[in-house]
Design a protein around this motif. Structure first.
Motif, PDB file in Angstrom:
ATOM      1  N   SER A 155     -37.178  -5.190  30.409  1.00 56.16           N
ATOM      2  CA  SER A 155     -36.128  -4.524  29.643  1.00 56.16           C
ATOM      3  C   SER A 155     -36.571  -3.105  29.320  1.00 56.16           C
ATOM      4  CB  SER A 155     -35.845  -5.260  28.327  1.00 56.16           C
ATOM      5  OG  SER A 155     -35.466  -6.590  28.534  1.00 56.16           O
ATOM      6  N   ASP A 156     -35.612  -2.196  29.207  1.00 58.67           N
ATOM      7  CA  ASP A 156     -35.874  -0.859  28.682  1.00 58.67           C
ATOM      8  C   ASP A 156     -35.725  -0.938  27.174  1.00 58.67           C
ATOM      9  OD1 ASP A 156     -36.202   0.220  31.248  1.00 58.67           O
ATOM     10  OD2 ASP A 156     -34.048   0.528  31.458  1.00 58.67           O
ATOM     11  N   ALA A 157     -36.805  -0.681  26.438  1.00 60.17           N
ATOM     12  CA  ALA A 157     -36.778  -0.960  25.011  1.00 60.17           C
ATOM     13  C   ALA A 157     -37.745  -0.088  24.234  1.00 60.17           C
ATOM     14  CB  ALA A 157     -37.120  -2.438  24.766  1.00 60.17           C
ATOM     15  N   ILE A 158     -37.507  -0.047  22.944  1.00 59.95           N
ATOM     16  CA  ILE A 158     -38.442   0.522  21.977  1.00 59.95           C
ATOM     17  C   ILE A 158     -38.871  -0.618  21.062  1.00 59.95           C
ATOM     18  CG2 ILE A 158     -38.771   2.136  20.065  1.00 59.95           C
ATOM     19  CD1 ILE A 158     -36.632   3.907  21.321  1.00 59.95           C
ATOM     20  N   LYS A 159     -40.172  -0.870  21.008  1.00 63.93           N
ATOM     21  CA  LYS A 159     -40.695  -1.963  20.195  1.00 63.93           C
ATOM     22  C   LYS A 159     -41.622  -1.407  19.126  1.00 63.93           C
ATOM     23  CE  LYS A 159     -43.501  -6.176  20.373  1.00 63.93           C
ATOM     24  NZ  LYS A 159     -44.294  -7.090  21.248  1.00 63.93           N
ATOM     25  N   PRO A 175     -31.458  -0.064  24.131  1.00 63.54           N
ATOM     26  CA  PRO A 175     -30.248   0.771  24.087  1.00 63.54           C
ATOM     27  C   PRO A 175     -29.159   0.351  25.053  1.00 63.54           C
ATOM     28  CG  PRO A 175     -32.079   1.957  25.100  1.00 63.54           C
ATOM     29  CD  PRO A 175     -32.646   0.716  24.517  1.00 63.54           C
ATOM     30  N   GLU A 176     -29.543  -0.328  26.142  1.00 67.48           N
ATOM     31  CA  GLU A 176     -28.550  -0.773  27.127  1.00 67.48           C
ATOM     32  C   GLU A 176     -28.747  -2.248  27.423  1.00 67.48           C
ATOM     33  OE1 GLU A 176     -27.235   0.178  31.759  1.00 67.48           O
ATOM     34  OE2 GLU A 176     -28.362   1.651  30.618  1.00 67.48           O
ATOM     35  N   PHE A 177     -27.675  -3.003  27.418  1.00 65.80           N
ATOM     36  CA  PHE A 177     -27.734  -4.442  27.654  1.00 65.80           C
ATOM     37  C   PHE A 177     -28.315  -4.753  29.024  1.00 65.80           C
ATOM     38  CE2 PHE A 177     -25.312  -8.122  29.495  1.00 65.80           C
ATOM     39  CZ  PHE A 177     -26.048  -9.112  28.861  1.00 65.80           C
ATOM     40  N   GLU A 178     -29.287  -5.656  29.044  1.00 66.63           N
ATOM     41  CA  GLU A 178     -29.932  -6.091  30.289  1.00 66.63           C
ATOM     42  C   GLU A 178     -29.662  -7.578  30.465  1.00 66.63           C
ATOM     43  OE1 GLU A 178     -31.967  -5.043  33.669  1.00 66.63           O
ATOM     44  OE2 GLU A 178     -32.084  -3.700  31.951  1.00 66.63           O
ATOM     45  N   PRO A 179     -28.769  -7.988  31.376  1.00 67.11           N
ATOM     46  CA  PRO A 179     -28.443  -9.409  31.536  1.00 67.11           C
ATOM     47  C   PRO A 179     -29.533 -10.157  32.289  1.00 67.11           C
ATOM     48  CG  PRO A 179     -27.284  -8.140  33.178  1.00 67.11           C
ATOM     49  CD  PRO A 179     -28.008  -7.139  32.309  1.00 67.11           C
ATOM     50  N   SER A 217     -25.616  -1.795  22.138  1.00 64.86           N
ATOM     51  CA  SER A 217     -27.058  -1.931  22.326  1.00 64.86           C
ATOM     52  C   SER A 217     -27.533  -3.246  21.698  1.00 64.86           C
ATOM     53  CB  SER A 217     -27.791  -0.746  21.706  1.00 64.86           C
ATOM     54  OG  SER A 217     -27.542  -0.667  20.317  1.00 64.86           O
ATOM     55  N   GLU A 218     -28.705  -3.703  22.118  1.00 66.21           N
ATOM     56  CA  GLU A 218     -29.256  -4.957  21.613  1.00 66.21           C
ATOM     57  C   GLU A 218     -30.366  -4.671  20.606  1.00 66.21           C
ATOM     58  OE1 GLU A 218     -29.665  -8.064  24.994  1.00 66.21           O
ATOM     59  OE2 GLU A 218     -30.003  -6.113  25.919  1.00 66.21           O
ATOM     60  N   ILE A 219     -30.452  -5.520  19.615  1.00 68.94           N
ATOM     61  CA  ILE A 219     -31.530  -5.402  18.642  1.00 68.94           C
ATOM     62  C   ILE A 219     -32.053  -6.792  18.320  1.00 68.94           C
ATOM     63  CG2 ILE A 219     -29.977  -5.428  16.640  1.00 68.94           C
ATOM     64  CD1 ILE A 219     -31.988  -3.394  15.359  1.00 68.94           C
TER      65      ILE A 219
END
Length: 425
Positions: A155-159, A175-179, A217-219
């Motif tokens: 996933s493209d993410a900030i953790k 920031p962008e949904f990854e199915p 976006s996903e959190i």
């Protein structure tokens, strides 16, 4: 197939060159305080269907590919950079691509770790059963017999990870949904309630992705710690179902919005490790459960236990329940009520692992069995480590079921066997 063989020869030559000069490179990097590391592998895999599958790939092969992996890590000014990518040539679906599994930077200060970029995310206590682990999974790789590493998609993410005496906190923003990498009908067939039978591509499932806006976006958050040897965690997530389980206003597959809330514990028990996990899936677009085009809310429970029966032989058991809320309303409004799963779907899993020959040979069997669906999925495998560089994996994916519309029964034509050979450098 000829193109794949050319790529194999080319990358195998590269791997030999890298191995030859690895010691020389390591000497150079030692002068730089070992701040840079380089490794990877080249793997070739072949698999074939054992049943008469209806997928239209032009051959009976379920796996025919070459993967060349390169991993580079470098520390600069207390920032840990990591890159992990694959050159992937897949002749089953005639694709050649570069897959970046990791491209991240990590920085730590005081009690905080910050990781930015492409990364593989995972949490929860289940063994191949996912409740609070809502991060993307690659089920095509799982069913094809690729290395288990590929089940977890990146996933493209900030953790942001915060560590304290009372509790630790992981906060993740995608920031962008990854199915999920779900079944589209190209490599594996599946059941379609619209047709009432097993289908495959064409046409390929092509759902509409959620629009790229901030509200989509996903959190995800995890709060966790341990008390006297008991590990506990609380989870939360806001985003979407990982697979296109809903239908939009135009009659096309779509991803429904989803919130989840859960908890888990894990502790030693009677010489083994026990775990329990629960989660509540909230389908925010249909709280009443009366809309048949959107999945209903669900409550999911998991109990697990793992122990060593004799030296080198481990046994893992899990009992999982997936309970659908507002089930009566679902049946009243469903267009395919006779295909809906039971109100409470039960699943039992069993894992046997046996290591012999000084741990060079690992024999494994993982079985999913549903007493409510009367179906199962068997994953026998053998992994043999010849030396520090060469490894051979052999295995099978076997699906059984009384009905073609049940969770595992629908994949009955996808039975396959596979072999993979890997050389690491």
């Amino acid at each position: 197939m000829l193109y794949l063989l050319k790529v194999i020869i080319f990358l195998f030559a590269i791997s030999i060159s890298l191995t030859t000069y690895a010691d020389e490179w390591e000497d150079d990097w030692d002068e730089d305080e070992d701040s840079t590391e380089l490794n990877g592998f080249v793997e070739i895999g072949f698999g074939t269907y054992t049943d008469n599958n209806i997928v239209n790939t032009g051959s009976d092969l379920s796996l025919a590919e070459l993967i060349a992996r390169l991993e580079v890590s470098h520390i600069w000014n207390d920032i840990d950079f990591g890159i992990k990518g694959d050159i992937h040539a897949d002749s089953v679906v005639d694709e050649y691509e570069i897959n970046i599994r990791e491209a991240s930077a990590k920085y730590s200060w005081d009690s905080v770790d910050l990781t930015l970029g492409r990364q593989v995310l995972t949490w929860g206590t289940g063994d191949l059963v996912f409740l609070n682990d809502i991060f993307p999974k690659d089920y095509q790789s799982f069913f094809a017999g690729r290395d288990l590493e590929y089940l977890k998609a990146p996933s493209d993410a900030i953790k942001v990870a915060y560590f304290a005496d009372i509790a630790n906190i992981d906060l993740i923003w995608m920031p962008e949904f990854e199915p999920d990498v779900y079944l589209t009908g190209e490599r594996f067939s599946y059941f379609s309630p619209l047709v009432g039978d097993i289908v495959a591509a064409p046409p390929k499932i092509s759902p509409q992705q959620p629009s790229e806006k901030f509200s989509n976006s996903e959190i995800a958050i995890r709060i966790y710690n341990s008390i006297e040897g008991i590990e506990w965690a609380l989870y939360g997530y806001k985003g979407f179902w990982g697979q296109p389980t809903s239908i939009d206003s135009n009659g096309n597959p779509a991803f429904a919005k989803l919130n989840t809330y859960g908890a888990s514990i894990r502790s030693s028990l009677m010489g083994g490790i026990a775990n329990a996990e629960v989660t509540y899936y909230v389908s925010t677009q249909d709280r009443s459960g009366a809309n048949p085009l959107v999945p209903n809310d669900q409550t999911r429970f998991l109990l697990g236990y793992e122990t060593e029966l004799i030296p080198k032989l481990t046994l893992g058991l899990q009992y999982y329940i997936e309970h659908t809320m507002d089930y009566d309303k679902l049946l009243e409004n469903s267009m395919f009520a006779h295909y809906e799963q039971d109100e409470s779907r039960h699943l039992i899993t069993t894992r046997f692992n046996y290591r012999v020959m000084r741990d060079k040979l690992n024999l494994s069997l993982f079985v999913f069995y549903s007493p409510t669906d009367s179906d199962s999925y068997w994953r026998p495998s053998l992994a043999y480590r010849i030396d520090d560089k060469w490894r051979i994996d052999v295995g099978a994916n076997i699906f059984l079921g009384d009905e073609i519309h049940t969770f595992w029964g629908q994949f009955d034509q996808n039975d396959n066997v596979y072999v993979r050979v890997r050389v690491s450098f």
